[in-house]
Write a protein that holds these residues in place. Sequence first.
Motif, PDB file in Angstrom:
ATOM      1  N   MET A 150       0.817  -1.220   0.000  1.00  0.00           N
ATOM      2  CA  MET A 150       0.000   0.000   0.000  1.00  0.00           C
ATOM      3  C   MET A 150       0.850   1.269   0.000  1.00  0.00           C
ATOM      4  O   MET A 150       0.318   2.371  -0.086  1.00  0.00           O
ATOM      5  CB  MET A 150      -0.943   0.002   1.208  1.00  0.00           C
ATOM      6  CG  MET A 150      -2.006  -1.089   1.151  1.00  0.00           C
ATOM      7  SD  MET A 150      -3.064  -1.005  -0.300  1.00  0.00           S
ATOM      8  CE  MET A 150      -3.849   0.569  -0.058  1.00  0.00           C
ATOM      9  N   ALA A 151       2.173   1.133   0.112  1.00  0.00           N
ATOM     10  CA  ALA A 151       3.049   2.310   0.093  1.00  0.00           C
ATOM     11  C   ALA A 151       3.113   2.879  -1.323  1.00  0.00           C
ATOM     12  O   ALA A 151       3.242   2.136  -2.288  1.00  0.00           O
ATOM     13  CB  ALA A 151       4.441   1.932   0.574  1.00  0.00           C
ATOM     14  N   HIS A 152       2.983   4.190  -1.423  1.00  0.00           N
ATOM     15  CA  HIS A 152       3.125   4.859  -2.724  1.00  0.00           C
ATOM     16  C   HIS A 152       3.581   6.294  -2.490  1.00  0.00           C
ATOM     17  O   HIS A 152       3.409   6.854  -1.403  1.00  0.00           O
ATOM     18  CB  HIS A 152       1.836   4.797  -3.541  1.00  0.00           C
ATOM     19  CG  HIS A 152       0.648   5.404  -2.854  1.00  0.00           C
ATOM     20  ND1 HIS A 152       0.380   6.764  -2.881  1.00  0.00           N
ATOM     21  CD2 HIS A 152      -0.333   4.849  -2.108  1.00  0.00           C
ATOM     22  CE1 HIS A 152      -0.731   7.005  -2.197  1.00  0.00           C
ATOM     23  NE2 HIS A 152      -1.178   5.864  -1.719  1.00  0.00           N
ATOM     24  N   VAL A 153       4.162   6.879  -3.503  1.00  0.00           N
ATOM     25  CA  VAL A 153       4.771   8.199  -3.397  1.00  0.00           C
ATOM     26  C   VAL A 153       3.753   9.278  -3.013  1.00  0.00           C
ATOM     27  O   VAL A 153       4.105  10.269  -2.381  1.00  0.00           O
ATOM     28  CB  VAL A 153       5.538   8.554  -4.693  1.00  0.00           C
ATOM     29  CG1 VAL A 153       4.587   8.842  -5.839  1.00  0.00           C
ATOM     30  CG2 VAL A 153       6.507   9.690  -4.472  1.00  0.00           C
ATOM     31  N   GLY A 154       2.495   9.091  -3.323  1.00  0.00           N
ATOM     32  CA  GLY A 154       1.466  10.061  -2.971  1.00  0.00           C
ATOM     33  C   GLY A 154       1.298  10.241  -1.467  1.00  0.00           C
ATOM     34  O   GLY A 154       0.800  11.274  -1.018  1.00  0.00           O
ATOM     35  N   LEU A 155       1.704   9.254  -0.682  1.00  0.00           N
ATOM     36  CA  LEU A 155       1.605   9.362   0.770  1.00  0.00           C
ATOM     37  C   LEU A 155       2.522  10.458   1.323  1.00  0.00           C
ATOM     38  O   LEU A 155       2.308  10.948   2.429  1.00  0.00           O
ATOM     39  CB  LEU A 155       1.927   8.020   1.446  1.00  0.00           C
ATOM     40  CG  LEU A 155       0.958   6.883   1.141  1.00  0.00           C
ATOM     41  CD1 LEU A 155       1.434   5.595   1.805  1.00  0.00           C
ATOM     42  CD2 LEU A 155      -0.453   7.233   1.585  1.00  0.00           C
TER      43      LEU A 155
END
Length: 188
Positions: free
Chosen positions: A20-25
């Motif tokens: 669920m990790a992504h740069v948008g976080l």
Amino acid sequence: MAVQPSPTSKITVFTVGLTMAHVGLLDVLDHHERQRAASTVAEADRARFLLGAALLRTVAGAMLDLPAEAVTVDRACSHCGRWHGRPTLPGTSLEMSVSHSGTVVAVAALPGGGRVGVDVERTGDRPVPEVVAWTIAEAQFKAGGGPGLTLHRLPPPAPRHVLTLATNQASATVEVVNAATLLPPATS
């Protein structure tokens, strides 16, 4: 004036998989958190930190009725003052703990005050009793240590992982929730 969560005898442990990790976080993190994420060399470690910081802010924001990016998180170490200590939310009675290992990130939330510590560990090649003992020690440490802590060995959030919670709220109920739907979605 700080927003206070209502007191409760319920501790919620939010778990989410590393996928669920992504740069948008990064958008919900503060300057210190973005700096720490950027300075983390190993990609998996960077993803775990990013996901843990974003999940902590998302959960706290929901409980405090604030946008995640507006939540103030202090990670100043109580011993040295550097920015690597237990996360606290100044001006609130919301206690939180964060842990990550292997493919899992966990955040424990205790509204209304008290002490809480959570630890998740991937077993890998280690004997499970050794990993359980480690998670107990880490959860107790994160909850401030000392006498009067109640331990909860929780269901594994993923295969080959151990999850343990420690709290000074002996009568609190504990719920484990998959937090994947709480996080902001990845943008294409």
